[in-house]
Design an enzyme around this catalytic site. Structure first.
Site, mmCIF file in Angstrom:
data_model
loop_
_atom_site.group_PDB
_atom_site.id
_atom_site.type_symbol
_atom_site.label_atom_id
_atom_site.label_comp_id
_atom_site.label_asym_id
_atom_site.label_seq_id
_atom_site.Cartn_x
_atom_site.Cartn_y
_atom_site.Cartn_z
ATOM 1 N N GLU A 128 -5.781 -6.684 5.604
ATOM 2 C CA GLU A 128 -4.339 -6.450 5.419
ATOM 3 C C GLU A 128 -3.566 -7.758 5.604
ATOM 4 O OE1 GLU A 128 -3.212 -3.621 4.132
ATOM 5 O OE2 GLU A 128 -5.342 -3.154 4.134
ATOM 6 N N TRP A 132 -3.735 -9.615 2.476
ATOM 7 C CA TRP A 132 -2.740 -9.206 1.469
ATOM 8 C C TRP A 132 -1.430 -9.985 1.668
ATOM 9 C CZ3 TRP A 132 -2.880 -6.984 -3.054
ATOM 10 C CH2 TRP A 132 -3.888 -6.080 -3.358
ATOM 11 N N TRP A 177 13.818 2.559 -19.299
ATOM 12 C CA TRP A 177 14.453 2.645 -17.980
ATOM 13 C C TRP A 177 15.740 3.457 -18.001
ATOM 14 C CZ3 TRP A 177 10.815 1.507 -14.938
ATOM 15 C CH2 TRP A 177 9.931 0.471 -15.213
ATOM 16 N N ASN A 212 3.198 2.194 5.338
ATOM 17 C CA ASN A 212 2.770 1.583 4.070
ATOM 18 C C ASN A 212 2.401 2.606 3.006
ATOM 19 O OD1 ASN A 212 1.871 -0.719 2.402
ATOM 20 N ND2 ASN A 212 -0.136 0.238 2.666
ATOM 21 N N TRP A 225 11.873 -1.459 -10.788
ATOM 22 C CA TRP A 225 11.437 -1.745 -9.413
ATOM 23 C C TRP A 225 12.442 -2.614 -8.671
ATOM 24 C CZ3 TRP A 225 10.820 -6.730 -7.825
ATOM 25 C CH2 TRP A 225 10.527 -7.715 -8.766
ATOM 26 N N TRP A 279 6.247 -4.322 -4.491
ATOM 27 C CA TRP A 279 6.921 -3.514 -5.520
ATOM 28 C C TRP A 279 6.283 -3.757 -6.875
ATOM 29 C CZ3 TRP A 279 10.245 0.503 -5.913
ATOM 30 C CH2 TRP A 279 10.861 0.943 -4.736
HETATM 31 P P1 FAD Z 1 -0.540 -2.740 9.629
HETATM 32 O O1 FAD Z 1 -1.261 -1.691 8.855
HETATM 33 O O2 FAD Z 1 -0.721 -2.739 11.090
HETATM 34 O O3 FAD Z 1 -0.981 -4.127 8.994
HETATM 35 C C1 FAD Z 1 -0.959 -5.353 9.733
HETATM 36 C C2 FAD Z 1 -0.198 -6.386 8.970
HETATM 37 O O4 FAD Z 1 -0.829 -6.647 7.737
HETATM 38 C C3 FAD Z 1 1.223 -5.965 8.621
HETATM 39 O O5 FAD Z 1 2.114 -6.149 9.686
HETATM 40 C C4 FAD Z 1 1.509 -6.861 7.431
HETATM 41 O O6 FAD Z 1 1.898 -8.139 7.823
HETATM 42 C C5 FAD Z 1 0.147 -6.935 6.741
HETATM 43 N N1 FAD Z 1 0.099 -5.933 5.684
HETATM 44 C C6 FAD Z 1 -0.307 -4.653 5.745
HETATM 45 N N2 FAD Z 1 -0.209 -4.064 4.533
HETATM 46 C C7 FAD Z 1 0.261 -5.000 3.692
HETATM 47 C C8 FAD Z 1 0.587 -5.019 2.314
HETATM 48 N N3 FAD Z 1 0.431 -3.948 1.523
HETATM 49 N N4 FAD Z 1 1.080 -6.149 1.790
HETATM 50 C C9 FAD Z 1 1.239 -7.250 2.556
HETATM 51 N N5 FAD Z 1 0.962 -7.290 3.860
HETATM 52 C C10 FAD Z 1 0.480 -6.186 4.428
HETATM 53 N N6 FAD Z 1 5.580 -5.703 4.322
HETATM 54 C C11 FAD Z 1 6.415 -6.576 4.914
HETATM 55 O O7 FAD Z 1 6.040 -7.212 5.896
HETATM 56 N N7 FAD Z 1 7.683 -6.780 4.420
HETATM 57 C C12 FAD Z 1 8.158 -6.097 3.333
HETATM 58 O O8 FAD Z 1 9.296 -6.325 2.910
HETATM 59 C C13 FAD Z 1 7.304 -5.149 2.722
HETATM 60 N N8 FAD Z 1 7.738 -4.409 1.652
HETATM 61 C C14 FAD Z 1 6.872 -3.520 1.061
HETATM 62 C C15 FAD Z 1 7.306 -2.796 -0.073
HETATM 63 C C16 FAD Z 1 6.463 -1.889 -0.698
HETATM 64 C C17 FAD Z 1 6.915 -1.144 -1.920
HETATM 65 C C18 FAD Z 1 5.157 -1.687 -0.185
HETATM 66 C C19 FAD Z 1 4.212 -0.713 -0.847
HETATM 67 C C20 FAD Z 1 4.714 -2.394 0.927
HETATM 68 C C21 FAD Z 1 5.558 -3.320 1.552
HETATM 69 N N9 FAD Z 1 5.129 -4.070 2.674
HETATM 70 C C22 FAD Z 1 5.985 -4.977 3.250
HETATM 71 C C23 FAD Z 1 3.734 -4.022 3.138
HETATM 72 C C24 FAD Z 1 3.415 -2.983 4.217
HETATM 73 O O9 FAD Z 1 3.947 -1.731 3.884
HETATM 74 C C25 FAD Z 1 3.915 -3.380 5.595
HETATM 75 O O10 FAD Z 1 3.535 -4.708 5.897
HETATM 76 C C26 FAD Z 1 3.300 -2.459 6.654
HETATM 77 O O11 FAD Z 1 3.655 -1.135 6.406
HETATM 78 C C27 FAD Z 1 3.762 -2.902 8.011
HETATM 79 O O12 FAD Z 1 3.349 -2.014 9.006
HETATM 80 P P2 FAD Z 1 2.301 -2.464 10.105
HETATM 81 O O13 FAD Z 1 2.702 -3.763 10.684
HETATM 82 O O14 FAD Z 1 2.142 -1.304 11.046
HETATM 83 O O15 FAD Z 1 0.994 -2.650 9.223
#
Ligand code: FAD
Length: 462
Positions: free
Chosen positions: A268, A271, A299, A337, A355, A378
């Site tokens: 993660e 990503w 759209w 997420n 989007w 997005w």
């Molecule tokens: P955990 O599951 O604990 O993951 C640990 C860390 O891994 C996160 O804190 C994050 O830094 C990274 N991570 C996890 N999933 C992703 C992912 N899909 N993409 C990139 N990094 C990830 N994340 C943001 O930090 N800022 C945003 O503005 C953001 N916008 C999003 C918009 C959409 C439409 C989607 C689908 C996802 C977005 N995310 C964003 C990614 C993700 O949803 C969040 O990082 C995550 O939900 C944060 O929760 P957590 O720290 O408990 O995640």
């Protein structure tokens, strides 16, 4: 004899003292010259305005925590960094300004301009480290080109590796300098997590001890507290991903967590690094689709678009999983997420809204709102990114709900109107008329809109 000139540490998205290589550099230089360190935060009106009340409030709290850990010496100046930095250096006689490098479009432009302005006054901007384990742009294919697809990027990123966390300097001699004061925290209108470096470390340690082992199974369940909630701390640099990666490796070595759990979490974080890398190579991706997948006339526009968007934003689409997510966002500034993917897919593929409109609302409300992560995620959901979910993969909000919130607890938590529906029945309130008083009717029919999207996609390709 005049006292030696200080050196400046300009904090931006690195609101911490531990594992902060730019701070280590600044302290090293100050010690060599006998000067002290100006800990500076510049409240840039352009960034402040675009942050919105949720991130403004979080940032204000994080700055308060940082100010406390500098013994109250954090210097906050309000204004455009292009003029503030030269002024601070002229005022103090500093010859160098230390930062962690910025990689997103605005930060890069700002830093280049600040660097040029400082150079004119014979002051050097020194970049050390970045908000990532591996700086964007560094991981390249064997042919020297950027990766387009996540999985090979992750393999190369793992092979590239990262440095050990930087040591925490002891006894930093923070300079005393006039400060414009910490910003007033506006009412965020949402219940935010605790901000600051200490809170981030506490959250991480609690997750390492109690959450990580179950992460591979629980991370997709919005009804459980199965994720680390570290995204705001990573966004603001209250903790560095390198620290997390080092702790993961140590936890595996000591046998405290299984390798698979650590690998899933590391993935993660990969990503996050991948999206930053994509934006670095394609700065236009913050606004524009990396590829068009449907014709322009697919759209929604005008009043219809605004009506659909308003129902989505307010969590009254009539689809429980979508509405729960949108209400969680409004109430807490954060959304799980899995649910972010569901609500984003619904906006683009069921409501046929671009989007960018959804991303804009997310950026206005998310406490972890980050241009690279938000815009590229997005684009991933919308199918317009380089390595994106194929456009024809359309989330069904009901089956997703039943799968990932099997007892309906998540949707009942955020949508009180559904509390009269037991178990997974809460995902289909239309099957029990009268049991969800006040809950809106579905604004569109998913099966119909799915077909429309698939037809649009077929036309987009022809
Ligand atoms: P955990 O599951 O604990 O993951 C640990 C860390 O891994 C996160 O804190 C994050 O830094 C990274 N991570 C996890 N999933 C992703 C992912 N899909 N993409 C990139 N990094 C990830 N994340 C943001 O930090 N800022 C945003 O503005 C953001 N916008 C999003 C918009 C959409 C439409 C989607 C689908 C996802 C977005 N995310 C964003 C990614 C993700 O949803 C969040 O990082 C995550 O939900 C944060 O929760 P957590 O720290 O408990 O995640």
């Amino acid at each position: 004899m005049p006292s030696p000139a200080p050196t400046v540490l300009w904090f931006r998205r690195d609101l911490r003292l531990a594992d902060n290589p730019a701070l280590v550099e600044a302290v090293g230089e100050a010690r060599a010259t006998g000067g002290d360190v100006v800990g500076l935060y510049v409240l840039d009106p352009a960034l402040w305005a675009s942050a919105g009340p949720v991130r403004q409030a979080y940032l204000a709290r994080s700055l308060r925590a940082l100010a406390a850990s500098t013994g109250g010496r954090l210097v906050v100046r309000h204004g455009d960094p292009r003029s503030v930095l030269p002024r601070v250096c002229a005022e103090t006689g500093a010859r160098s300004v230390h930062v962690a490098a910025s990689y997103e479009p605005y930060g890069r432009r700002r830093d280049d301009a600040v660097e040029a302005g400082l150079a004119a006054a014979d002051v050097t901007l020194r970049r050390t480290g970045s908000p990532y384990a591996v700086a964007p742009g560094r991981v390249l294919t064997r042919g020297g080109t950027p990766f387009q697809v996540f999985t090979p990027f992750r393999t190369a990123w793992l092979e590239h590796g990262w440095r050990a966390p930087a040591p925490l300097p002891d006894d930093v001699a923070w300079a005393a300098l006039a400060s414009d004061g910490l910003p007033d925290a506006p009412d965020p209108g949402a219940e935010l997590p605790a901000a600051g470096e200490a809170a981030a470390h506490d959250r991480w340690q609690a997750f390492l001890a109690d959450g990580l082992a179950d992460y591979p199974t629980d991370r997709d369940r919005p009804d459980l507290a199965g994720t680390s909630h570290l995204s705001p701390a990573l966004k603001w640099g209250e903790i560095h991903p390198r620290t997390l990666l080092a702790d993961l490796a140590a936890a595996v070595r000591s046998g405290a967590v299984p390798d698979e759990a650590a690998a899933t979490y590391r993935s993660e974080l990969a990503w996050r690094e991948f999206h930053a890398d994509v934006l670095f190579h394609h700065p236009g991706a913050a606004q524009r689709s990396l590829r068009a997948v449907v014709p322009e006339d697919a759209w929604a526009t005008g009043a219809a678009e605004e009506r659909l968007l308003a129902a989505w934003r307010e969590g009254r689409t009539g689809y429980p999983m979508v509405d729960a997510g949108m209400r969680q966002l409004l109430a807490t500034g954060w959304m799980h997420n899995r649910v972010r993917m569901i609500v984003a897919s619904f906006l683009v593929k069921d409501l046929h809204v671009r989007w960018q409109r959804g991303a804009e609302h997310f950026m206005a409300r998310l406490v972890d709102g980050d241009v690279s992560q938000n815009q590229l995620n997005w684009q991933w959901v919308a199918g317009t990114g380089r390595d994106a979910a194929p456009y024809f993969r359309i989330f069904n909000p009901v089956t997703q709900g039943v799968k990932f919130d099997p007892d309906g607890e998540y949707v009942r938590r955020w949508v009180p109107e559904l509390r009269g529906l037991a178990g997974k029945a809460a995902h289909e309130p239309w099957k029990a008329p009268g049991n969800a008083p006040g809950y809106p009717e579905r604004i569109v029919d998913h099966a119909t809109e799915r077909k429309v999207s698939l037809e649009d996609f077929a036309h987009g390709r022809s």
